[in-house]
Design a protein around this motif. Structure first.
Motif, PDB file in Angstrom:
ATOM      1  N   SER A  45       0.810  -1.213   0.000  1.00 14.19           N
ATOM      2  CA  SER A  45       0.000   0.000   0.000  1.00 14.19           C
ATOM      3  C   SER A  45       0.844   1.264   0.000  1.00 14.19           C
ATOM      4  CB  SER A  45      -0.946   0.004   1.207  1.00 14.19           C
ATOM      5  OG  SER A  45      -1.816   1.111   1.174  1.00 14.19           O
ATOM      6  N   LYS A  46       2.091   1.163   0.481  1.00 14.84           N
ATOM      7  CA  LYS A  46       2.994   2.314   0.506  1.00 14.84           C
ATOM      8  C   LYS A  46       3.385   2.762  -0.898  1.00 14.84           C
ATOM      9  CE  LYS A  46       5.952   5.258   2.447  1.00 14.84           C
ATOM     10  NZ  LYS A  46       6.591   5.825   1.271  1.00 14.84           N
ATOM     11  N   ALA A  47       3.099   1.950  -1.908  1.00 18.16           N
ATOM     12  CA  ALA A  47       3.426   2.310  -3.289  1.00 18.16           C
ATOM     13  C   ALA A  47       2.456   3.394  -3.758  1.00 18.16           C
ATOM     14  CB  ALA A  47       3.352   1.091  -4.200  1.00 18.16           C
ATOM     15  N   THR A  48       2.791   4.635  -3.448  1.00 21.69           N
ATOM     16  CA  THR A  48       1.913   5.764  -3.770  1.00 21.69           C
ATOM     17  C   THR A  48       2.335   6.472  -5.052  1.00 21.69           C
ATOM     18  OG1 THR A  48       3.214   7.210  -2.334  1.00 21.69           O
ATOM     19  CG2 THR A  48       1.293   6.127  -1.363  1.00 21.69           C
ATOM     20  N   GLY A  67      -4.916   1.709  -8.038  1.00 21.34           N
ATOM     21  CA  GLY A  67      -5.786   2.871  -8.201  1.00 21.34           C
ATOM     22  C   GLY A  67      -5.782   3.727  -6.949  1.00 21.34           C
ATOM     23  N   GLY A  68      -6.327   4.932  -7.076  1.00 18.89           N
ATOM     24  CA  GLY A  68      -6.371   5.836  -5.930  1.00 18.89           C
ATOM     25  C   GLY A  68      -6.516   7.272  -6.355  1.00 18.89           C
ATOM     26  N   LEU A  69      -5.876   8.168  -5.637  1.00 17.42           N
ATOM     27  CA  LEU A  69      -5.994   9.604  -5.865  1.00 17.42           C
ATOM     28  C   LEU A  69      -5.486   9.986  -7.253  1.00 17.42           C
ATOM     29  CD1 LEU A  69      -6.604  12.401  -4.452  1.00 17.42           C
ATOM     30  CD2 LEU A  69      -4.140  12.502  -4.015  1.00 17.42           C
ATOM     31  N   ASP A  70      -6.263  10.802  -7.961  1.00 15.55           N
ATOM     32  CA  ASP A  70      -5.880  11.271  -9.287  1.00 15.55           C
ATOM     33  C   ASP A  70      -5.091  12.568  -9.164  1.00 15.55           C
ATOM     34  OD1 ASP A  70      -5.573  11.943 -11.910  1.00 15.55           O
ATOM     35  OD2 ASP A  70      -7.668  11.627 -12.465  1.00 15.55           O
ATOM     36  N   ILE A 109      -7.258  -5.381 -10.982  1.00 15.95           N
ATOM     37  CA  ILE A 109      -8.471  -4.944 -10.293  1.00 15.95           C
ATOM     38  C   ILE A 109      -8.266  -3.472  -9.948  1.00 15.95           C
ATOM     39  CG2 ILE A 109     -10.088  -5.413  -8.425  1.00 15.95           C
ATOM     40  CD1 ILE A 109      -9.568  -7.825 -10.275  1.00 15.95           C
ATOM     41  N   THR A 110      -9.145  -2.601 -10.444  1.00 12.75           N
ATOM     42  CA  THR A 110      -8.963  -1.166 -10.261  1.00 12.75           C
ATOM     43  C   THR A 110     -10.011  -0.598  -9.308  1.00 12.75           C
ATOM     44  OG1 THR A 110     -10.385  -0.503 -12.101  1.00 12.75           O
ATOM     45  CG2 THR A 110      -8.077  -1.006 -12.613  1.00 12.75           C
ATOM     46  N   PHE A 111      -9.651   0.531  -8.697  1.00 12.10           N
ATOM     47  CA  PHE A 111     -10.549   1.219  -7.768  1.00 12.10           C
ATOM     48  C   PHE A 111     -10.097   2.667  -7.668  1.00 12.10           C
ATOM     49  CE2 PHE A 111      -7.205  -1.113  -5.599  1.00 12.10           C
ATOM     50  CZ  PHE A 111      -6.540  -0.103  -4.917  1.00 12.10           C
ATOM     51  N   GLY A 112     -10.918   3.508  -7.061  1.00 10.21           N
ATOM     52  CA  GLY A 112     -10.539   4.887  -6.801  1.00 10.21           C
ATOM     53  C   GLY A 112     -10.667   5.801  -8.003  1.00 10.21           C
ATOM     54  N   GLN A 113     -10.205   7.037  -7.839  1.00  3.66           N
ATOM     55  CA  GLN A 113     -10.353   8.057  -8.872  1.00  3.66           C
ATOM     56  C   GLN A 113      -9.639   7.701 -10.169  1.00  3.66           C
ATOM     57  OE1 GLN A 113      -8.901  11.694  -7.137  1.00  3.66           O
ATOM     58  NE2 GLN A 113     -10.731  12.031  -5.882  1.00  3.66           N
ATOM     59  N   THR A 114      -8.564   6.956 -10.080  1.00  2.00           N
ATOM     60  CA  THR A 114      -7.765   6.656 -11.272  1.00  2.00           C
ATOM     61  C   THR A 114      -8.132   5.327 -11.920  1.00  2.00           C
ATOM     62  OG1 THR A 114      -6.024   5.626  -9.942  1.00  2.00           O
ATOM     63  CG2 THR A 114      -5.792   7.987 -10.424  1.00  2.00           C
ATOM     64  N   ALA A 115      -9.242   4.731 -11.529  1.00  5.32           N
ATOM     65  CA  ALA A 115      -9.613   3.415 -12.063  1.00  5.32           C
ATOM     66  C   ALA A 115      -9.641   3.414 -13.588  1.00  5.32           C
ATOM     67  CB  ALA A 115     -10.965   2.977 -11.500  1.00  5.32           C
ATOM     68  N   GLY A 116     -10.262   4.443 -14.172  1.00  2.00           N
ATOM     69  CA  GLY A 116     -10.359   4.505 -15.628  1.00  2.00           C
ATOM     70  C   GLY A 116      -9.007   4.598 -16.301  1.00  2.00           C
ATOM     71  N   ALA A 150      -1.607   7.742  -4.338  1.00  3.37           N
ATOM     72  CA  ALA A 150      -1.914   8.062  -2.944  1.00  3.37           C
ATOM     73  C   ALA A 150      -3.315   7.569  -2.603  1.00  3.37           C
ATOM     74  CB  ALA A 150      -1.803   9.562  -2.708  1.00  3.37           C
ATOM     75  N   SER A 151      -3.606   7.490  -1.323  1.00  2.58           N
ATOM     76  CA  SER A 151      -4.846   6.875  -0.836  1.00  2.58           C
ATOM     77  C   SER A 151      -5.962   7.873  -0.570  1.00  2.58           C
ATOM     78  CB  SER A 151      -4.548   6.137   0.481  1.00  2.58           C
ATOM     79  OG  SER A 151      -4.096   7.076   1.459  1.00  2.58           O
ATOM     80  N   TRP A 152      -5.670   9.179  -0.656  1.00  4.54           N
ATOM     81  CA  TRP A 152      -6.524  10.181  -0.023  1.00  4.54           C
ATOM     82  C   TRP A 152      -7.898  10.355  -0.677  1.00  4.54           C
ATOM     83  CZ3 TRP A 152      -1.601  13.455  -0.656  1.00  4.54           C
ATOM     84  CH2 TRP A 152      -0.659  13.029   0.284  1.00  4.54           C
ATOM     85  N   ASP A 153      -8.114   9.759  -1.839  1.00  5.53           N
ATOM     86  CA  ASP A 153      -9.454   9.846  -2.424  1.00  5.53           C
ATOM     87  C   ASP A 153     -10.462   9.002  -1.647  1.00  5.53           C
ATOM     88  OD1 ASP A 153      -8.112   7.518  -3.249  1.00  5.53           O
ATOM     89  OD2 ASP A 153      -9.360   7.322  -5.049  1.00  5.53           O
ATOM     90  N   GLN A 154      -9.981   7.929  -0.998  1.00  7.37           N
ATOM     91  CA  GLN A 154     -10.876   7.031  -0.262  1.00  7.37           C
ATOM     92  C   GLN A 154     -10.464   6.767   1.180  1.00  7.37           C
ATOM     93  OE1 GLN A 154     -10.821   3.676  -3.190  1.00  7.37           O
ATOM     94  NE2 GLN A 154     -13.036   3.996  -3.280  1.00  7.37           N
TER      95      GLN A 154
END
Length: 450
Positions: free
Chosen positions: A330-333, A354-357, A376-383, A427-431
């Motif tokens: 998870s530290k891979a930001t 995925g994560g913060l855009d 498997i994608t998630f967060g703001q950058t999923a697309g 980064a994780s800050w979107d979720q």
């Protein structure tokens, strides 16, 4: 703790709380300063601020009013995460009010020497390895900073027999004036945090601050494979100790014939390392260089290096479930950290990302996605992640709501022998409040499969 009087009767603003702000405010109050604390969170939702009120410290909560600058503050101690661009900080700089971070306070009061570690990637692993090897070598280390106790709290208790091992971000290093580590390490320099720094030059300059106050009596450990890093520190007065994973060095830490050597002396075999991946070999070499400079024996080095399997949230092995190995990175930001994690495995990989855009794309990942069978994608950058996966020819691409739902989705796409890797490249800050929270949710979800 040194008995210093320079802050007595001075008006000082502590900007932003969290652990470092609370500790800094209490320390300055103890040193006789007239302290005001300003934090954006409302007082009713701010137990830290309420605790400072109980100490008799003035607290202003709810926003960062520019009018505070009219109160005649002689110094601002800023939380590292608060950008210099906010009006209150920018206004202070324009007025010539010094702005420091809590690390500077720690240095001023400390009786112990500092070993400071910075860089784009590898800081936490390197810091932890140095701490563990110094402890094994009975050098009385204390770990501080982003992965330990707040630096100024550690410094109050440390004595001359201790070594304070501290991970330092570029945000912290922008706010130092006299901070001088006995040994400084810059693990590597890549593009990162440009949303905070505004440009690559400022980011690299902030990292190079770790050596700006060093003298000929000090040491700077740097990655010899990075010309841009060597250029960034060309004005250092410290003795440069290089490390290299690719070339043998007569001076410094390097590799030859499957061995790790320091100043030409064999320390241990690479094959005996417990940490996987070439990126971790960089961390190993820089940390060995640091402890060998302090006289730690090869036996103590080997004891740690053959048993240390990683730091939580940094390519951390979580569990094996029905033949699938789960790793929490998870530290891979950023992209580089995810590329390093992907290179560490030869098995087929199901990647969770995925994560913060922050506005960047992810096509730089493509050369390292050859072993990725599904994403498997998630967060703001999923697309954006999905676009990159399609270009890389990944056949299985699935979007989910969050990390918790990503784990069972990844398991469904996997087979025995696969690696299921959380390495978000964002980064994780979107979720999530922190990457640690994101990693803990991943770990919990894995354990539910067992």
């Amino acid at each position: 703790m040194k008995n210093i009087t320079k802050y007595q009767f001075k008006k000082i603003l502590v900007l932003g709380l969290a652990k470092s702000g609370v500790t800094a405010a209490s320390l300055l109050h103890k040193l006789g300063a007239f302290v005001t604390v300003n934090d954006k969170r409302p007082i009713a939702e701010n137990p830290e601020a309420q605790g400072l009120l109980d100490q008799g410290i003035k607290v202003i909560c709810g926003d960062h009013p520019i009018e505070l600058l009219d109160e005649g503050f002689e110094l601002i101690v800023k939380n590292p995460g608060i950008p210099y661009s906010i009006p209150l900080v920018a206004g202070a700089v324009d007025r010539g009010i010094p702005v420091i971070t809590e690390v500077e306070l720690a240095y001023e009061i400390s009786e112990a020497e500092f070993i400071g570690i910075t860089g784009t990637n590898g800081k936490t692993t390197t810091t932890t390895l140095i701490f563990e090897m110094l402890k094994q070598g009975e050098r009385n280390p204390i770990i501080a900073g982003n992965i330990g106790t707040v630096a100024s709290e550690v410094a109050q208790a440390a004595n001359q027999d201790n070594k304070i091992v501290i991970e330092l971000s570029s945000f912290q290093l922008m706010g130092i004036k006299k901070f001088r580590p006995r040994i400084a390490i810059i693990t590597n320099l890549y593009e990162a945090h440009l949303d905070y720094h505004g440009g690559l030059a400022e980011y690299w300059e902030a990292k190079a601050n770790i050596t700006k106050n060093q003298t000929e009596e000090d040491f700077l450990i740097v990655n010899a494979e990075q010309p841009q890093l060597l250029e960034a520190v060309k004005d250092t007065k410290a003795a440069i100790i290089p490390f290299s994973t690719k070339a043998y060095l007569e001076e410094g830490c390097s590799v030859r014939d499957g061995k790790i050597l320091f100043n030409g002396e064999e320390v241990m075999a690479i094959a005996d390392l417990a940490l996987p991946g070439e990126h971790n070999l960089e961390n190993v070499l820089s940390s060995i260089a640091a402890v060998k400079l302090l006289g730690v024996s090869n036996e103590a080095v080997k004891e740690i290096m053959t048993t240390f399997t990683g730091v939580k949230h940094r390519t951390q092995f979580v569990a094996e479930v029905h033949g699938r190995k789960f790793y929490n990175d998870s530290k891979a930001t950023n992209i580089l950290a995810t590329r390093s994690a992907l290179k560490a495995f030869n098995n087929p990989i199901v990647l969770l990302a995925g994560g913060l855009d922050r506005g960047n794309g992810f096509d730089d990942l493509i050369p390292d996605l050859s072993n990725v069978k599904a994403i498997i994608t998630f967060g703001q950058t999923a697309g954006k992640m999905e676009e990159t996966a399609e270009k890389a020819g990944i056949k299985v691409i699935k979007r989910v709501d969050n990390v918790g739902t990503a784990v069972p989705a990844a398991f469904e796409c996997s087979d025995e022998g696969d690696v299921i890797l959380l390495s978000p490249a964002c980064a994780s800050w979107d979720q999530y409040k922190t990457f640690e929270v994101r990693g803990d949710i991943f770990i919990d979800a894995v354990h539910k499969l067992i």
